[in-house]
Design a protein around this motif. Structure first.
Motif, short mmCIF file in Angstrom:
data_model
loop_
_atom_site.label_atom_id
_atom_site.label_comp_id
_atom_site.label_asym_id
_atom_site.label_seq_id
_atom_site.Cartn_x
_atom_site.Cartn_y
_atom_site.Cartn_z
N ARG A 267 -102.94 -3.01 4.37
CA ARG A 267 -103.53 -4.29 4.75
C ARG A 267 -103.87 -5.13 3.51
NH1 ARG A 267 -105.15 -3.88 10.36
NH2 ARG A 267 -103.80 -2.22 11.15
N ALA A 268 -104.24 -4.47 2.42
CA ALA A 268 -104.51 -5.22 1.17
C ALA A 268 -103.24 -5.90 0.67
CB ALA A 268 -105.06 -4.27 0.11
N GLN A 269 -102.08 -5.37 1.06
CA GLN A 269 -100.79 -5.96 0.68
C GLN A 269 -100.30 -6.97 1.71
OE1 GLN A 269 -99.52 -5.27 -2.35
NE2 GLN A 269 -101.36 -4.05 -2.59
N GLY A 270 -101.13 -7.25 2.73
CA GLY A 270 -100.76 -8.22 3.76
C GLY A 270 -99.91 -7.65 4.88
N GLU A 271 -99.78 -6.33 4.95
CA GLU A 271 -98.99 -5.71 6.01
C GLU A 271 -99.72 -5.81 7.34
OE1 GLU A 271 -95.91 -4.29 5.81
OE2 GLU A 271 -95.81 -4.91 3.71
N PRO A 272 -98.99 -6.02 8.44
CA PRO A 272 -99.62 -6.17 9.75
C PRO A 272 -99.95 -4.81 10.39
CG PRO A 272 -97.26 -6.38 9.96
CD PRO A 272 -97.55 -6.23 8.49
N ALA A 273 -100.70 -4.88 11.48
CA ALA A 273 -100.96 -3.68 12.29
C ALA A 273 -99.63 -3.14 12.76
CB ALA A 273 -101.84 -4.04 13.48
N ARG A 274 -99.58 -1.85 13.08
CA ARG A 274 -98.31 -1.26 13.49
C ARG A 274 -98.46 -0.39 14.72
NH1 ARG A 274 -97.87 3.73 9.56
NH2 ARG A 274 -100.01 3.79 8.89
N GLU A 275 -97.34 -0.09 15.32
CA GLU A 275 -97.29 0.79 16.49
C GLU A 275 -97.09 2.22 16.02
OE1 GLU A 275 -97.56 -0.20 19.77
OE2 GLU A 275 -98.05 -2.17 18.94
N PHE A 276 -97.54 3.18 16.82
CA PHE A 276 -97.41 4.59 16.46
C PHE A 276 -96.66 5.35 17.53
CE2 PHE A 276 -101.08 3.13 14.14
CZ PHE A 276 -100.81 3.63 12.88
N SER A 277 -96.03 6.44 17.11
CA SER A 277 -95.39 7.32 18.08
C SER A 277 -96.47 7.91 18.97
CB SER A 277 -94.65 8.45 17.34
OG SER A 277 -95.59 9.36 16.77
N PRO A 278 -96.11 8.38 20.16
CA PRO A 278 -97.12 8.99 21.03
C PRO A 278 -97.88 10.14 20.36
CG PRO A 278 -95.13 8.56 22.27
CD PRO A 278 -94.80 8.27 20.83
N GLY A 279 -97.18 10.96 19.58
CA GLY A 279 -97.84 12.07 18.90
C GLY A 279 -98.84 11.61 17.86
N ASP A 280 -98.47 10.60 17.06
CA ASP A 280 -99.38 10.07 16.05
C ASP A 280 -100.58 9.38 16.71
OD1 ASP A 280 -97.81 11.03 13.99
OD2 ASP A 280 -96.81 9.12 13.63
N ALA A 281 -100.31 8.62 17.77
CA ALA A 281 -101.41 7.95 18.47
C ALA A 281 -102.37 8.98 19.06
CB ALA A 281 -100.85 7.04 19.57
N GLN A 282 -101.85 10.08 19.59
CA GLN A 282 -102.69 11.14 20.15
C GLN A 282 -103.56 11.77 19.06
OE1 GLN A 282 -102.92 11.91 23.49
NE2 GLN A 282 -104.63 13.18 22.88
N ALA A 283 -103.01 11.97 17.87
CA ALA A 283 -103.78 12.53 16.75
C ALA A 283 -104.92 11.58 16.36
CB ALA A 283 -102.88 12.81 15.55
N LEU A 284 -104.63 10.29 16.33
CA LEU A 284 -105.67 9.31 16.02
C LEU A 284 -106.74 9.29 17.11
CD1 LEU A 284 -103.55 6.33 14.63
CD2 LEU A 284 -104.86 8.03 13.33
#
Length: 174
Positions: A77-94
């Protein structure tokens, strides 16, 4: 950041300084020592992970999903990158991290805080008796699981909607 992550996984007494003032001097001294090291060497050491008998190795799936995500997003985000989508497995871990950490971080809030991550069950922090009598005294936070996790960790870049008495929400370190 590399020094922070390395210390967190390899220097338990210094890590205690992140949470207890009694150890803050040790944390500062240890941080200075690692900041003086060669950056690439420090990264290589960190990539190897904690030693076999270090309890952090066993807690890694629980604590590092959130920790690494938040710090990675700090850099992105400090580099101006936007929010992103995650795979179902990564989203579940979060989501698992959110369920474990949010009640602790938001526990000092003056009102219940209902987190509503898209595609997941709600996470309720600081649920107290009497909510039904004061139904308007509940804060709701809506967004993607990653954005809510960033918000819980007090990152201003988090893209969430907060409804209700946001001034009664208190965030603390774990």
């Amino acid at each position: 950041m590399a020094a922070h992550l390395y210390i967190r996984e390899h220097e338990p007494l210094a890590t205690a300084g992140m949470f207890f003032s009694r150890f803050s001097e040790r944390l500062e001294e240890t941080t200075e020592r690692y900041l003086a090291q060669d950056y690439e060497q420090l990264l290589q050491s960190w990539e190897q992970g904690p030693g076999l008998v270090n309890p952090v190795r066993w807690l890694d799936p629980l604590i590092n999903a959130a920790e690494h995500f938040v710090h990675h997003e700090d850099v992105r985000r400090a580099q101006g990158e936007p929010a992103r989508e995650f795979s179902p497995g990564d989203a579940q871990a979060l989501y698992r991290s959110l369920k474990m950490l949010a009640p602790r971080i938001l526990g000092a809030s003056e009102v219940p805080v209902v987190l509503e991550p898209q595609g997941f069950d709600r996470v309720i922090a600081n649920d107290r008796r009497g909510v039904s009598e004061r139904g308007n005294q509940v804060a709701h936070v809506r967004g993607s699981v990653g954005e809510i996790l960033l918000w819980v960790f007090d990152r201003d870049v988090a893209q969430v909607e907060v409804h209700g008495p946001s001034d009664a929400i208190r965030k603390s370190s774990i």
